[in-house]
Design a protein around this motif. Sequence first.
Motif, short mmCIF file in Angstrom:
data_model
loop_
_atom_site.label_atom_id
_atom_site.label_comp_id
_atom_site.label_asym_id
_atom_site.label_seq_id
_atom_site.Cartn_x
_atom_site.Cartn_y
_atom_site.Cartn_z
N SER A 64 153.15 55.86 77.19
CA SER A 64 152.02 55.06 77.66
C SER A 64 150.82 55.98 77.83
CB SER A 64 152.34 54.38 78.99
OG SER A 64 153.51 53.60 78.89
N ALA A 65 149.65 55.51 77.42
CA ALA A 65 148.44 56.33 77.51
C ALA A 65 147.31 55.54 78.15
CB ALA A 65 148.02 56.80 76.12
N TYR A 66 146.52 56.25 78.98
CA TYR A 66 145.35 55.67 79.61
C TYR A 66 144.16 56.58 79.30
CZ TYR A 66 148.95 53.21 82.26
OH TYR A 66 150.04 52.46 82.61
N SER A 67 143.03 56.00 78.96
CA SER A 67 141.86 56.81 78.65
C SER A 67 140.62 56.22 79.31
CB SER A 67 141.64 56.91 77.13
OG SER A 67 141.16 55.68 76.61
N ASP A 68 139.62 57.06 79.50
CA ASP A 68 138.35 56.62 80.09
C ASP A 68 137.28 57.59 79.64
OD1 ASP A 68 136.59 55.08 81.48
OD2 ASP A 68 137.29 55.66 83.48
N ALA A 69 136.03 57.21 79.85
CA ALA A 69 134.91 58.06 79.48
C ALA A 69 133.81 57.95 80.53
CB ALA A 69 134.36 57.68 78.11
N ASP A 70 133.18 59.07 80.80
CA ASP A 70 132.01 59.13 81.69
C ASP A 70 130.79 59.24 80.77
OD1 ASP A 70 130.13 59.65 83.64
OD2 ASP A 70 130.66 61.76 83.81
N TRP A 71 130.09 58.13 80.57
CA TRP A 71 129.02 58.11 79.59
C TRP A 71 127.80 58.91 80.07
CZ3 TRP A 71 124.68 54.16 78.92
CH2 TRP A 71 123.96 54.44 77.73
N ALA A 72 127.38 59.88 79.24
CA ALA A 72 126.19 60.69 79.50
C ALA A 72 126.22 61.29 80.91
CB ALA A 72 124.92 59.86 79.30
N GLY A 73 127.39 61.80 81.28
CA GLY A 73 127.55 62.33 82.63
C GLY A 73 126.89 63.67 82.88
N PHE A 74 126.49 64.37 81.81
CA PHE A 74 125.83 65.67 81.96
C PHE A 74 124.33 65.48 81.74
CE2 PHE A 74 130.14 66.98 81.29
CZ PHE A 74 130.26 68.14 82.05
N ASN B 15 132.09 66.43 72.06
CA ASN B 15 131.35 67.39 71.24
C ASN B 15 129.97 66.89 70.81
OD1 ASN B 15 133.49 69.23 71.31
ND2 ASN B 15 134.50 68.25 69.56
N VAL B 16 129.78 65.58 70.79
CA VAL B 16 128.51 65.02 70.34
C VAL B 16 127.98 64.06 71.40
CG1 VAL B 16 129.13 65.24 67.91
CG2 VAL B 16 129.65 63.13 69.14
N VAL B 17 126.71 63.68 71.26
CA VAL B 17 126.10 62.74 72.18
C VAL B 17 126.42 61.32 71.72
CG1 VAL B 17 123.92 61.88 73.14
CG2 VAL B 17 124.25 64.35 72.75
N SER B 18 127.03 60.55 72.59
CA SER B 18 127.32 59.14 72.31
C SER B 18 126.11 58.30 72.69
CB SER B 18 128.55 58.67 73.09
OG SER B 18 129.70 59.38 72.70
N ARG B 19 125.70 57.42 71.80
CA ARG B 19 124.48 56.65 72.02
C ARG B 19 124.71 55.35 72.78
NH1 ARG B 19 122.21 56.95 65.96
NH2 ARG B 19 124.46 56.77 65.59
N SER B 20 125.95 55.08 73.15
CA SER B 20 126.24 53.91 73.98
C SER B 20 127.55 54.17 74.72
CB SER B 20 126.37 52.65 73.12
OG SER B 20 127.55 52.72 72.32
N SER B 21 127.77 53.41 75.79
CA SER B 21 129.01 53.57 76.53
C SER B 21 130.21 53.17 75.68
CB SER B 21 128.97 52.71 77.80
OG SER B 21 128.76 51.35 77.48
N THR B 22 130.01 52.20 74.78
CA THR B 22 131.09 51.79 73.88
C THR B 22 131.51 52.93 72.96
OG1 THR B 22 130.27 49.52 73.89
CG2 THR B 22 131.77 50.13 72.11
N GLU B 23 130.52 53.63 72.42
CA GLU B 23 130.82 54.78 71.54
C GLU B 23 131.57 55.85 72.31
OE1 GLU B 23 128.45 58.06 68.76
OE2 GLU B 23 127.39 56.30 69.54
N ALA B 24 131.15 56.11 73.56
CA ALA B 24 131.83 57.12 74.38
C ALA B 24 133.28 56.71 74.63
CB ALA B 24 131.08 57.30 75.70
N GLU B 25 133.50 55.42 74.89
CA GLU B 25 134.86 54.93 75.14
C GLU B 25 135.74 55.07 73.89
OE1 GLU B 25 136.16 54.05 77.90
OE2 GLU B 25 134.52 53.50 79.25
N TYR B 26 135.18 54.76 72.73
CA TYR B 26 135.95 54.87 71.49
C TYR B 26 136.33 56.33 71.21
CZ TYR B 26 135.83 50.06 69.81
OH TYR B 26 136.04 48.71 69.65
N ARG B 27 135.43 57.24 71.51
CA ARG B 27 135.76 58.66 71.32
C ARG B 27 136.89 59.07 72.27
NH1 ARG B 27 132.22 61.04 67.95
NH2 ARG B 27 130.17 60.04 67.69
N ALA B 28 136.85 58.56 73.49
CA ALA B 28 137.92 58.86 74.44
C ALA B 28 139.25 58.32 73.95
CB ALA B 28 137.57 58.28 75.82
N ILE B 29 139.23 57.09 73.41
CA ILE B 29 140.46 56.49 72.88
C ILE B 29 140.99 57.32 71.71
CG2 ILE B 29 141.38 54.48 71.65
CD1 ILE B 29 139.46 52.77 73.30
#
Length: 260
Positions: free
Chosen positions: A187-197, A224-238
């Motif tokens: 089982s896996a759980y993932s999350d992302a902190d969008w533009a947290g830096f 490694n790259v800048v995500s331009r939306s919270s959705t993009e950040a979440e997909y990278r985390a997944i």
Amino acid sequence: MGFQGAKTDTLLFIYKDTNTVMYILIYVDDTILTGSSDMHIQKLIAAFKSEFANKDLGDLHFFLGIEAKHSPQGLFLSQQKYILELLKKTSMVGAKPISTPMATSPTLTAHSGFSFHDPSLYRSIVGALQYATMTRPDISFAVNKVCQYMHNPKNIHWAAVKRILRYLKQTFDHRLSLTPCMEMDISAYSDADWAGFPDDRQSTSGYAIFLGKNLVSWSSKKQNVVSRSSTEAEYRAIANATAEVTWIKFLLQELGIKSS
């Protein structure tokens, strides 16, 4: 068969026949040996002694700074001795404990505050905290944050490091538990902190992966790259979590363990 650990400088050797499986984990001159047959384990130890000078320390209790405690409920891993030495090194043994490893505000930046007087000390302690995440996944996110300022630490970054140490003092008895279970599902759980830096607007990916009910892998890492939306950040985390799940799945196949 044998292969090198993906995240550490370790070697894992696997021996399998019809009725027996044995695993040998080697780090430099420290070795863990386990398997499904006590008789085969003792034969292998005797074979080692006939070829090399070595000492059998009995059941696993301590390995690379990690304490292992056995109980009827399972195996408990902790780094209490390691954390205590870290608190002594930073003169934080008498510090006031705190219940969270990181403040929600103000946000850390690279340009706030004054330069820390001893950058080498900062890098040493942060590096030690990175190793503490081996059994303390609850500090992974906070440690990842303070790691971003190793090149030019400021006084506010050192204050954030001290807060993590105060939290470790508060939660000194926390341990990672590995309990026997019949279910071997991943089982896996993932999350992302969008533009947290705020300095570079990059996001942080995090995941936690369980084998049955046991936590076996976790990470908190800046993307490694800048995500331009919270959705993009979440997909990278997944995607990061999926890559780790795939690696664990193949590892379990090598060990002869069926999982879904």
